[in-house]
Design a protein around this motif. Structure first.
Motif, PDB file in Angstrom:
ATOM      1  N   GLN A  22       0.833  -1.196   0.000  1.00 31.08           N
ATOM      2  CA  GLN A  22       0.000   0.000   0.000  1.00 31.08           C
ATOM      3  C   GLN A  22       0.868   1.248   0.000  1.00 31.08           C
ATOM      4  N   ASP A  23       0.527   2.215  -0.826  1.00 30.28           N
ATOM      5  CA  ASP A  23       1.197   3.506  -0.808  1.00 30.28           C
ATOM      6  C   ASP A  23       0.225   4.556  -1.348  1.00 30.28           C
ATOM      7  N   LEU A  30      -1.473  -3.301  -4.159  1.00 31.89           N
ATOM      8  CA  LEU A  30      -1.457  -3.708  -5.555  1.00 31.89           C
ATOM      9  C   LEU A  30      -2.701  -4.530  -5.890  1.00 31.89           C
ATOM     10  N   ARG A  31      -3.431  -4.094  -6.874  1.00 24.65           N
ATOM     11  CA  ARG A  31      -4.660  -4.714  -7.361  1.00 24.65           C
ATOM     12  C   ARG A  31      -5.808  -4.650  -6.342  1.00 24.65           C
ATOM     13  N   GLY A  32      -5.579  -3.987  -5.228  1.00 23.96           N
ATOM     14  CA  GLY A  32      -6.624  -3.923  -4.208  1.00 23.96           C
ATOM     15  C   GLY A  32      -7.884  -3.217  -4.667  1.00 23.96           C
ATOM     16  N   GLU A  33      -7.724  -2.292  -5.601  1.00 23.71           N
ATOM     17  CA  GLU A  33      -8.883  -1.551  -6.095  1.00 23.71           C
ATOM     18  C   GLU A  33      -9.880  -2.477  -6.790  1.00 23.71           C
ATOM     19  N   GLU A  34      -9.390  -3.600  -7.332  1.00 23.19           N
ATOM     20  CA  GLU A  34     -10.281  -4.551  -7.995  1.00 23.19           C
ATOM     21  C   GLU A  34     -11.339  -5.100  -7.044  1.00 23.19           C
ATOM     22  N   LEU A  35     -11.019  -5.124  -5.754  1.00 21.12           N
ATOM     23  CA  LEU A  35     -11.955  -5.653  -4.769  1.00 21.12           C
ATOM     24  C   LEU A  35     -13.192  -4.769  -4.612  1.00 21.12           C
ATOM     25  N   ARG A  77      -4.875   2.734  11.008  1.00 22.07           N
ATOM     26  CA  ARG A  77      -4.153   3.889  10.456  1.00 22.07           C
ATOM     27  C   ARG A  77      -4.009   3.809   8.939  1.00 22.07           C
ATOM     28  N   ASN A  78      -3.817   2.619   8.404  1.00 21.67           N
ATOM     29  CA  ASN A  78      -3.665   2.487   6.952  1.00 21.67           C
ATOM     30  C   ASN A  78      -4.914   2.931   6.208  1.00 21.67           C
TER      31      ASN A  78
END
Length: 214
Positions: A22-23, A30-35, A77-78
């Motif tokens: 995550q950044d 990475l690819r987390g937006e696909e969820l 926090r993330n």
């Protein structure tokens, strides 16, 4: 009486709730937006971005319901931002701009103290440095009997599950494999924790699972 809930939390078929690394460029890893492809087209989500269009139906109904009766939120926090370590300054105020979609007090778990941040629309971020129990205690104080939503990320939800505090968990399962990232249930015996009521609802772009204690 307040209920502690997780709502509209997306996971992949292989159980990951966020991608790796995550950044600022990849806030969900990475690819987390696909969820979250199921939620982006919905009418409720589009309205958050100032749009007047969007899809209706089961997916949209779950998003709409997730904001009902909310008295407070708790975030890791993330979920608040990509900053790590001590806060370098007070500039970062979350991913959502000047008016976040919470509209109630939000308690952010962190190891580094920071003064509260008041935003437009009724959202104030409070930074809690002494753990999940303290955050829940503070959230209950301000919720006035309304529900408390654990917004994530994965580590925060896991901590509250393992402590037995979550009354209801709504997951949106996407038909994708991430292969790596943050796994929601790894090493956790949900049945032993008392979570044995499961309901399944088919949405347009996700399968919704509602988990409650028996």
């Amino acid at each position: 009486m307040s209920k502690v809930k997780v709502a509209c939390f997306s996971i992949s078929l292989d159980g990951f709730g966020a991608g790796a690394k995550q950044d600022l460029t990849n806030p969900l890893g990475l690819r987390g937006e696909e969820l979250h492809n199921w939620i982006f087209p919905t009418k409720v989500f589009r309205k958050m971005g100032g749009k007047n269009d969007g899809t209706e139906g089961t997916d949209n109904e779950f998003v709409e319901k997730s904001f009902e009766n909310m008295g407070a939120w708790i975030l890791g926090r993330n979920m608040f931002g990509p900053v790590r370590g001590a806060w370098p300054d007070d500039e970062w105020k979350g991913w959502w701009g000047e008016e976040p979609p919470y509209h109630v007090p939000v308690f952010v778990l962190t190891h580094h103290a920071r003064k509260p941040v008041t935003m437009k629309g009724g959202t104030t971020f409070y930074f809690i440095t002494d753990g999940i129990e303290s955050a829940l205690k503070e959230a209950k104080k301000v919720a006035n009997g309304k529900d408390i939503r654990i917004g994530g990320g994965v580590s925060t939800i896991r901590q509250y599950l393992q402590a037995g505090h979550i009354d209801e968990l709504h997951l949106a399962i996407l038909p994708v494999f991430l292969g790596s990232g943050e796994h929601l249930f790894s090493g956790m015996d949900m049945a032993a924790l008392g979570y044995n009521q499961v309901q399944k609802v088919a949405g347009e772009n996700a399968t919704h699972i509602i988990i409650k204690k028996g």
